[in-house]
Design a protein around this motif. Structure first.
Motif, PDB file in Angstrom:
ATOM      1  N   ASP A  57       2.946  23.082  10.735  1.00  0.00           N
ATOM      2  CA  ASP A  57       2.928  23.430   9.523  1.00  0.00           C
ATOM      3  C   ASP A  57       2.137  23.546   8.948  1.00  0.00           C
ATOM      4  N   ASP A  58       1.145  22.865   9.355  1.00  0.00           N
ATOM      5  CA  ASP A  58       0.068  22.973   8.293  1.00  0.00           C
ATOM      6  C   ASP A  58      -0.685  24.685   7.968  1.00  0.00           C
ATOM      7  N   LYS A  86       6.502  18.556   4.778  1.00  0.00           N
ATOM      8  CA  LYS A  86       5.565  18.850   5.384  1.00  0.00           C
ATOM      9  C   LYS A  86       4.669  19.926   4.907  1.00  0.00           C
ATOM     10  N   THR A  89       2.832  20.351   1.948  1.00  0.00           N
ATOM     11  CA  THR A  89       1.115  19.430   1.785  1.00  0.00           C
ATOM     12  C   THR A  89      -0.176  20.176   1.202  1.00  0.00           C
TER      13      THR A  89
END
Length: 445
Positions: A57-58, A86, A89
């Protein structure tokens, strides 16, 4: 990306989506975001979605930023709502500016709330400029100091942090207005008590936030600086445009022009739905059909000539092709010149004269070559003369149209890269056919 892109595409597609793509996603962890984006754009939709789900996700926001809007929107639509908190972020204002045209209103609100107060301010400032203006794309990561700062202050600031692609310190007055710039190389080794203002560059180009993004980006590329300051109408420093951002904007503009010559959008997905692709391409196919009918109508005016001299029908494509190629060469040159701001009313006459001379030289050479070939092919000296004259006239007309058409279209606020080639083809076809068949009627009947 350790493994070449074609090999990865073959590996993923060959699995038909049945195997777990987690291992592929893990192998992509060291890869640059743009490499992952290119891979996703290269995959059929089913495999693209599977690999997207397997990515951490990052990394997803950075990958989305690097993608074209059409394939990006496929991934955004397929992502569940509960995953976005998420994914978003760590998003910043520059990322959101890239994605704002692709995100639905609900996600835009969620993404804006994910920004901190400073980034929200940056986003609001940037959206005051339309995306064709450079103020929309500036970076706020600026190495700026007060006008009264000394070398020791500059060294202390440099040790703390230097933004990427930064080779100068921007000096601003108490009102935040840009005043001068100091090269970092001059700061090192200078006496620490010396005011930075005594080390400033004699000249550094300054960009207005309202300047055209492509023009401003080209200015950065040619400036010799790693980044240039961007100011508002009161000369207040807004941010900077660095060489990387400038190169990306120039490349995007170039790709847009290349795709526009075929009547297509640079954001089109390789694997877009058939209906969408067909719809987007239908318009220019229809326009081309109308111009083809127009050329055919002119041919029909010489139906009697064609019935009596069949050789004219055989040689007609040669006349049209030579004019089309000659015109497209000139058109491409002028479109590029317009994009770079090199073509103006002041030099248009000289440019037209030069292109007509080039057309005249090539016209004479190739008219003679084709005339001789036609003479030996059909054993008819008059036919050779007719096509010789027609080729010469069409190449001259193509050179003239290649210069004037893009200039006129640009004045009318019509993208010459998009519509110029279609109109030019029509002009060269009609001029070529009328000249060839008209001369044929005059000399051969």
């Amino acid at each position: 990306m350790a493994e070449p892109l074609p090999n990865l595409i073959e590996e993923i597609v060959a699995d038909n989506g049945n195997d777990d793509l987690q291992s592929v996603a893990e192998s992509l962890l060291p890869a640059e975001h743009v490499e992952i984006a290119t891979l996703l754009e290269s995959l059929p939709v089913e495999e693209r979605l599977s690999l997207w789900e397997a990515l951490p996700d990052d990394r997803k926001i950075d990958v989305l930023v690097e993608m074209r809007s059409d394939p990006r929107e496929v991934l955004i639509s397929a992502t569940e709502d509960d995953q976005w908190s998420k994914i978003l972020t760590g998003i910043d204002a520059e990322d959101l500016l890239e994605l704002m045209d692709s995100l639905p209103a609900k996600l835009m609100e969620l993404a804006f709330q994910a920004l901190d107060d400073q980034q929200q301010g940056y986003f609001r400032d940037a959206t005051q400029f339309p995306d064709e203006q450079i103020g929309h794309w500036i970076s706020h990561d600026v190495l700026a100091m007060p006008l009264n700062a000394k070398v020791r202050d500059g060294l202390r600031r440099i040790r703390r942090n230097v933004p990427q692609h930064c080779d100068t310190i921007f000096l601003i007055n108490r009102s935040g207005q840009f005043s001068a710039a100091v090269k970092l190389t001059k700061v090192f080794g200078a006496p620490e008590h010396l005011p930075l203002v005594e080390l400033t560059e004699e000249f550094i180009p300054v960009i207005k936030g309202s300047d055209d993004s492509t023009t401003a980006s080209l200015q950065v590329q040619r400036s010799g600086f790693a980044a240039l300051p961007v100011v508002d109408d009161t000369n207040k420093l807004l941010g900077r445009v660095d060489i990387l951002s400038a190169s990306e904007l120039v490349n995007e503009n170039y790709e847009r022009q290349v795709m526009a010559t075929a009547g297509m959008d640079e954001d089109e997905d390789l694997f877009a739905p058939v209906a969408k692709s067909a719809r987007s391409r239908a318009l220019w196919l229809g326009i081309n059909l109308l111009t083809a009918f127009l050329a055919s109508w002119f041919i029909g005016l010489f139906e009697a000539t064609l019935q009596q001299v069949v050789a004219l029908a055989v040689l007609m494509p040669v006349v049209a092709s030579m004019g089309g190629i000659a015109g497209s060469q000139t058109l491409t040159l002028i479109v590029r010149g317009l994009a770079l701001g090199q073509v103006t009313g002041a030099n248009l006459k000289a440019l037209m004269t030069k292109e007509l001379k080039v057309g005249g030289v090539n016209g004479v050479i190739w008219a003679l070559v084709i005339g001789i070939v036609a003479f030996f092919w059909f054993s008819d000296p008059l036919l050779g003369l007719v096509i010789c004259l027609a080729i010469f006239m069409n190449i001259l007309a193509a050179a003239l149209a290649g210069v004037l058409l893009p200039v006129v279209l640009d004045k009318l606020k019509i993208d010459p890269a998009l519509s110029g080639s279609v109109i030019l083809t029509t002009v060269t076809d009609i001029v070529g056919f009328v000249a060839f068949l008209g001369l044929g009627s005059l000399f051969l009947l």
